[in-house]
Design a protein around this motif. Structure first.
Motif, PDB file in Angstrom:
ATOM      1  N   THR A   1     -26.162 -27.691  46.206  1.00 30.85           N
ATOM      2  CA  THR A   1     -27.361 -28.220  47.040  1.00 30.85           C
ATOM      3  C   THR A   1     -27.894 -29.005  46.265  1.00 30.85           C
ATOM      4  N   ASP A   2     -28.321 -28.765  45.178  1.00 31.06           N
ATOM      5  CA  ASP A   2     -29.320 -30.084  44.431  1.00 31.06           C
ATOM      6  C   ASP A   2     -28.480 -31.355  44.585  1.00 31.06           C
TER       7      ASP A   2
ATOM      8  N   SER B   1     -21.774 -21.852  52.523  1.00 32.55           N
ATOM      9  CA  SER B   1     -23.274 -21.286  53.202  1.00 32.55           C
ATOM     10  C   SER B   1     -24.131 -21.757  52.176  1.00 32.55           C
ATOM     11  N   THR B   2     -25.524 -21.694  52.774  1.00 35.36           N
ATOM     12  CA  THR B   2     -26.766 -22.103  51.875  1.00 35.36           C
ATOM     13  C   THR B   2     -26.770 -21.504  50.677  1.00 35.36           C
ATOM     14  N   GLN B   3     -26.533 -20.106  50.669  1.00 32.23           N
ATOM     15  CA  GLN B   3     -26.472 -19.213  49.243  1.00 32.23           C
ATOM     16  C   GLN B   3     -25.506 -19.788  48.315  1.00 32.23           C
ATOM     17  N   LEU B   4     -24.235 -19.896  48.996  1.00 33.88           N
ATOM     18  CA  LEU B   4     -23.228 -20.293  47.736  1.00 33.88           C
ATOM     19  C   LEU B   4     -23.417 -21.644  47.314  1.00 33.88           C
ATOM     20  N   ARG B   5     -24.022 -22.657  48.095  1.00 35.89           N
ATOM     21  CA  ARG B   5     -23.996 -23.845  47.821  1.00 35.89           C
ATOM     22  C   ARG B   5     -25.463 -23.778  46.674  1.00 35.89           C
ATOM     23  N   ASN B   6     -26.270 -22.801  46.767  1.00 36.64           N
ATOM     24  CA  ASN B   6     -27.486 -22.896  45.668  1.00 36.64           C
ATOM     25  C   ASN B   6     -26.956 -22.147  44.485  1.00 36.64           C
ATOM     26  N   MET B   7     -25.534 -21.633  44.494  1.00 39.43           N
ATOM     27  CA  MET B   7     -25.291 -21.010  43.255  1.00 39.43           C
ATOM     28  C   MET B   7     -24.270 -21.969  42.475  1.00 39.43           C
TER      29      MET B   7
ATOM     30  N   LEU C   1     -22.540 -30.474  52.123  1.00 41.90           N
ATOM     31  CA  LEU C   1     -23.253 -29.407  53.087  1.00 41.90           C
ATOM     32  C   LEU C   1     -22.150 -28.936  54.100  1.00 41.90           C
TER      33      LEU C   1
END
Lengths: 181, 739, 336
Positions: C74-75, C98-104, C94
């Motif tokens: 994400t970052d 998913s959003t969650q997985l990209r955050n991790m 992107l």
């Protein structure tokens, strides 16, 4: 910091100490080294609001916030949350008042069976606080696609998110804020 | 107040009364329940689909930390099989008991259940159980790709006239075969059981995520040889089911045995992979449709022959042709059904079972006929409109399909459709418009309910049915509010306990029409009892007759004199009065045919340059009688449309052709629609209450939204590309062939 | 999920000392925990490296961009330097998960991502990558998701990353650290073709970890486009994807970079296709010829032949879009 005894595997009935903040409260608990955050929440801490739908990061029902970011709690060792802030669905309502996202889910009938719903709302609240994600419907749908709803309440979920956006003081029609320096 | 033809609460937008529990995480679904001293079970699934379990090596697993016991064929209790009767309410999904013998019939069949102190320990030890198999040759991986004839099922057949002769003499013929892959229910909450024995093993309480607490109670009573009073099945919140939680599966029996033997509560939550392997599926189907028609488009013959999968351990019949005899006016018709045993976990009903598959074939064939005739597909349907039920000869109780077709077509903008294939373009995309009619039968089951009017000002309703997410809690409360004038906040609804008066399965779109009449009868019974109290000795209306009293706003009144229910009770020092209701379908069943109808209009956008199709827009009109809680009813249809997009474009269980092993038993490789796949949806619920069916005028709405979606997509794709898709799902590989 | 011991590393040196054949690093955990739960990976020790100081993104003096191993997807996708100079990479990130997985998920973890081949992920199936010498159930099985490029008799597993496809097109260098110091490996050399040894997936020795990935300086003025084709609209691995980047010299193509995802056993750079683009007119016929060349050596299995035309389509469309963007970019440059 390195614990040399860790070179040999511990028997799995041993536990390690976890200090973290859960829904705003400092907590210290003992967890198995292989215990996953999702299972610790549901089985050890009695916080059943965070759901298990696949256990492999494929459905989003287990979404929680870790230091404010939406994450799949099924793919995170509990012990990795040392020192972190974890928020679950149980921490969303404040002082008995539903969070605007919860309220708009209620009003928009943005759920059926309710099982994926906590995960949907955790993703929605994180999304609404993240100005890197566009406010238009297509951006919201893309950002929410990590949360499967088999009942198929997607239309109402989208409506609820955009309604909550207005209530939270963001304008749903504002084009996304570019974070280019 | 008793007149439901002009309701005040029924039919009004009502936020769900269980909503706050679901939205704050406080609703307790089975998998997150706890009991004192509870142990965790983790099943060990067979890794082959066909053969014998030759040996289980348990020593290593047994020695793992926290392991309490391991159950398997060698040490399992001897139990009875359930009689498995729908009529007696003890039907199960798989009649074979867990660990019954060492024959392996399908991938994922349980070979052991590890029980340990924690979830982590149970799972870790389950991975150390070593099972040795002898794989047998001749596994049947799927119905698809084979031409087996299977076994005929005479009970599902139907015929009238001389369809073969009419077909061969027809000026226009359609003769096509359609295939649909096996699907997974993929309900968000996996199957789960928490079993707890009391009174020294004489009484069993089971928490189960089920669409039928009474059925499971009845079946377990037979299996464990218990009196029904000594067994309670509880299911307050259900992470949906779509049919695979209608009838009990073997994991529940294994869990209850473990709990009895260990004298501790045991909880088993199936891992997703196992849920998909052994917790039910919609079987694959092959359907052969022959339509004969005149040049004017009138059908002269309809012949619909279907074959679907069953397992080696049960005979499940997914009756694809069950809607066909009633669909169109046609004097010559034949419907037949066969089944083929394959090495899968037993199939079971999945949302609109049978009919959704049959309607895909029939409504695609009708589109093919329209193309052949160069006739507008809506017009073709109107030309063959069945004004009465051609199957039974009875009049419809209420049928507004013509209004659905007209209204949806108008809102969709069907008149802007250029019928020429591939003629509508927008940039890189070709736009396709397609439509299909849809239907689902309206059924009712017997139901009982209990009501207490309490001196604390509350009203309690109890019924042994369930709320699987359709909103049953709320419509039961609406019913009580309607008939008493009490606010919803004062009404307590309890469902999902087998100890409550016997209620229906939450399935087949029957729960609403079955439950509400019984609830209404119980409320009226309680009100009658209250009036008797009020007019009797020392009562608030002593000396009057019950007929003199009006009910409204939570009280009884006579002229200007009004007394609340609570005061009436307090006046006579009563804690409550009770009412019972018991209702069942009646003589109306012989006078009318009951069905819901609808129409879906779909816009697809196909980008041939990258072989990508997306459903852009769905406009639907549904004739479901009256919607008790319109937003929740509309939500059901919208959800059905999403599931229909999955059925049309994505979903298929994939079994290895070599050995029948299921290779995509997970939520990533089994492709479901996401938020990003959700099109613009416009659902209209026509409001034609069906008072011939019941006094609420409601026919139910759970299934119908799904029916007709897949053929509307397929028909729209034909309009875009000129390629006819007769197999589901319509994959990217099939689309490539049309670019 | 088997039991294992857990420890934290607070320096790269400590981490490098800790890693042995039966240990695994955990950063995001999205691949590791998934595969431990499937009993595919069975580490006895899990070493948490999240405390390591590898979370910076910095522009080097030579114009390259150095990305710390622990920068999350994400970052990285939203980092101003990446959005401005490497939009291809941002798009690819992107498009993944998913959003969650990209955050991790982290940058190095994404590079180390394991295949999604269903037979690799099923501990009961034969898989040379998971268990050397056991065979390959995918070759004769349901291989819709498998590779058409770079496969061998032993293995036809696809590398599933989107990020890596963009990095392959951009050009990058991995920094690997161990007790003996640092070494650098070109991105294209890091992932190995399966050959006879599919279990050796990359050029990372025991005792080594990825500490940074440094991107080549951006092409400018250029257009780029990442196109991911899949069954559904989001949250699915690619059936075919293309990363395309090109600069224009009038109507002619100056430089060009093309890489493919979803079809190869590693992130698949297409140098011959690039050569066929350079100096040619930026038009569909040129793109189609490049696409033909890129898939020239593709070998279909029973169920994945569709990936060959699909990959060609992804290249043509990605090049067309990249050209459109390059023209826009050129106009803007002209205005400045």
């Amino acid at each position: 910091m390195m614990d040399d005894s860790a070179h040999s595997p511990r028997p799995s009935d041993e536990t390690v100490r976890l200090d973290f903040t859960l829904n705003g409260e400092p907590r210290t608990i003992e967890v198995a080294p292989n215990a996953v955050l999702l299972d610790v929440l549901r089985e050890q801490l009695g916080l059943g609001g965070t759901k298990k739908g696949c256990d492999h990061g494929q459905c989003g029902a287990c979404t929680v916030h870790v230091d404010g970011l939406a994450m799949n709690s099924c793919l995170r060792l509990a012990i990795m949350c040392q020192g972190q802030q974890v928020t679950t669905i149980e921490g969303l309502a404040k002082d008995g008042q539903l969070h605007p996202v919860q309220q708009s889910f209620l009003e928009c009938d943005a759920y059926q069976c309710g099982y994926c719903t906590p995960g949907q709302m955790m993703s929605a609240t994180a999304l609404l606080a993240d100005d890197r994600i566009g406010a238009d419907d297509a951006s919201v749908k893309e950002a929410m696609s990590g949360n499967i709803c088999r009942c198929g309440a997607y239309k109402n979920i989208l409506e609820a998110i955009q309604q909550a956006r207005v209530q939270l003081g963001h304008d749903a029609t504002t084009p996304r804020k570019e974070d280019v320096a | 107040m008793n007149d439901l033809t002009r309701p005040r609460v029924i039919g009004q937008r009502t936020p769900r009364i269980d909503g706050e529990f679901k939205l704050t995480g406080r609703a307790g679904y089975t998998g997150e329940l706890h009991a004192e001293g509870m142990l965790y079970g983790y099943p060990v699934p067979a890794t082959i689909a066909h053969g014998k379990l030759e040996a289980l090596e348990l020593d290593e697993a047994q020695a793992m930390p926290g392991v309490v016991d391991i159950f398997h064929h060698g040490n399992f209790d001897t139990l009875h099989r359930s009689p498995n009767s729908m009529g007696h309410g003890d039907q199960v999904s798989e009649v074979r008991l867990p660990f019954e013998d060492e024959t392996i019939h399908y991938h994922g069949q349980y070979v052991a259940l590890v029980v340990a102190k924690t979830f982590e320990q149970a799972r870790a030890a389950a991975y150390r159980v070593v099972a040795r198999y002898r794989q047998a040759s001749g596994a049947v991986p799927s119905l698809l790709g084979r031409d087996d004839e299977g076994l005929p099922i005479e009970s599902e057949g139907s015929s009238r006239g001389d369809p073969e002769a009419a077909f061969s003499g027809a000026p226009v013929k359609i003769d096509r075969t359609y295939h649909i892959a096996a699907e997974s229910h993929l309900q968000m909450e996996m199957h789960a059981t928490l079993a707890e024995w009391h009174d020294g093993g004489r009484r069993l309480v089971v928490h189960e995520s089920t669409q039928g607490v009474v059925y499971q109670r009845n079946a377990m009573a037979r299996i464990f040889d218990l009196a029904q009073e000594d067994l309670e099945v509880i299911s307050h919140y259900i992470g949906s089911g779509f049919g695979n939680k209608l009838f009990m599966w073997p994991h529940a029996v294994a869990t209850a045995v473990a709990a009895r033997r260990l004298q501790r509560p045991v909880k088993v939550v199936l891992p997703r992979q196992q849920d998909m392997m052994s917790g039910g599926n919609r079987p694959a189907s092959r359907q052969h449709i022959r339509l004969g028609a005149g040049r004017d488009g009138r059908l002269t013959s309809v012949i619909h022959d279907s074959i679907t999968e069953t397992s080696l351990v049960d005979r499940y019949i997914d009756s694809c042709g069950s809607a066909t005899p009633s669909f169109y006016a046609c004097d010559n018709l034949a419907v037949s059904q066969r089944i083929l045993p394959v090495n899968h976990g037993t199939p079971c009903p999945m949302r609109a079972p049978g009919e959704v598959s049959g309607i895909f074939a029939l409504e695609t064939a009708m589109d093919e006929l329209a193309v052949e005739l160069k006739m507008d597909p809506v017009e073709l349907r109107l030309r063959n409109y069945a004004e009465s039920d051609p199957e039974s000869g009875l009049p419809w109780s209420s049928k507004q399909l013509d209004k659905c077709l007209q209204s949806a077509a108008e809102r969709f903008g069907w008149d802007k459709r250029n019928p020429e294939v591939g003629s509508m373009r927008d940039g890189d995309e070709i736009i396709g418009y397609g439509m299909a009619s849809c239907t689902w039968f309206a059924g009712r089951q017997p139901c009982q309910a209990r009501v207490e009017l309490r001196a604390d000002g509350s009203l309690f309703v109890g019924c042994g049915t369930q709320d699987i997410g359709t909103g049953t809690y709320t419509i039961v409360a609406q019913t009580a509010a309607e008939l008493t004038g009490m606010p919803l906040a004062d009404i307590e609804v309890k469902l999902g306990e087998s100890g409550l008066p016997s209620g229906p399965l939450s399935g087949g779109s029957m729960a609403t029409a079955s439950t509400l009449p019984a609830v209404a009868a119980a409320v009226r019974d309680a009100l009658d009892a209250l009036k008797e109290v009020a007019t009797g000795n020392g009562g608030a209306f002593e000396g009057l007759s019950a007929d003199d009293l009006e009910v409204g706003q939570g009280g009884l009144s006579h002229g200007e004199h009004r007394v609340s229910f609570a005061e009436v009770l307090k006046t006579n020092k009563l804690a409550s009065v009770n009412g019972q209701g018991s209702t069942a379908p009646g003589a109306e069943q012989n006078a009318y045919s009951f069905r819901s109808f609808g129409a879906h209009f779909v816009e697809v956008r196909f980008d041939p340059g990258i072989s990508r199709v997306r459903v852009a827009r769905v406009v639907s009109s549904m004739d479901i009688g009256r919607a008790i809680n319109p937003p929740a009813a509309r939500n059901q249809v919208e959800g059905g449309i999403i599931m229909g997009i999955g059925m049309g474009l994505f979903e298929q269980l994939e079994y290895d052709p070599r050995d029948a092993r299921l290779i995509n038993s997970n939520v990533a490789d089994y492709i479901l629609p996401t938020h990003a796949d959700a099109p613009e949806i416009d659902v209209e619920l026509l409001d034609y209450p069906d008072f011939e069916f019941n006094e609420f005028g409601a026919r139910g709405v759970g299934e119908i939204g799904l029916t007709g979606v897949a053929p509307a997509i397929s028909n729209a794709l034909y309009h875009a590309t000129g390629k006819r898709h007769r197999d589901l799902p319509i994959t990217i590989e099939a689309l490539l062939a049309s670019s | 999920m088997r039991a294992f011991a857990y420890s934290r590393a607070d320096s790269v040196d400590h981490a490098a000392h800790r890693i042995t054949h039966d240990a695994a690093f955990v950063a995001g955990g999205t691949t590791l925990l998934d595969l431990i739960k499937l009993d595919v990976l069975k580490p006895k020790n899990v070493v948490d490296i999240n405390a390591l100081p590898l979370k910076r993104v910095e522009r080097l003096d030579d114009g390259r961009l150095r990305i710390g191993a622990l920068v999350t997807n994400t970052d990285l996708a939203h980092h101003p330097e990446v959005k401005r100079h490497y939009p291809l990479l941002s798009q690819a990130l992107l498009a993944g998960a998913s959003t969650q997985l990209r955050n991790m998920a982290t940058t190095a973890g994404n590079v180390m991502q394991r295949t999604r081949c269903p037979y690799y992920r099923d501990a009961a199936a034969a898989c040379n990558r998971r268990e050397p010498g056991s065979g390959c159930d995918a070759r004769g099985g349901l291989n819709r998701l498998n590779a058409v490029l770079g496969g061998s008799d032993a293995c036809v597993a696809v590398h599933p990353s989107d990020m890596c496809v963009a990095m392959a097109a951009i050009g990058a260098t991995l920094t690997l650290s161990s007790a003996d110091g640092e070494r650098e490996v070109a991105f294209g050399d890091f992932h190995r073709l399966p050959g006879d040894t599919p279990h050796i997936e990359h050029d990372l020795a025991d005792g080594e970890l990825i500490t940074a990935i440094t991107l080549e300086p951006p092409l400018a003025p250029a257009g780029s486009y990442y196109l991911k084709l899949r069954d559904r609209a989001s949250y699915e691995f690619a059936l075919a994807s293309a990363a395309a980047q090109l600069s224009l010299d009038g109507e002619m193509i100056g430089e060009a970079r093309v890489a493919l995802g979803g079809v190869g056993t590693k992130p698949w750079r297409c140098p011959d296709a690039e050569a066929a683009l350079v100096g040619q007119p930026a038009q569909i016929a040129t793109f189609e010829r490049a696409a033909e060349i890129a898939l020239r050596d593709a070998t279909p299995l029973e169920h994945n032949a569709f990936k060959i035309p699909l990959a060609r389509q992804s290249i043509v469309r990605a090049l067309r879009e990249a050209t459109r963007l390059a023209r826009d970019e050129g106009k803007q440059e002209g205005q400045v």
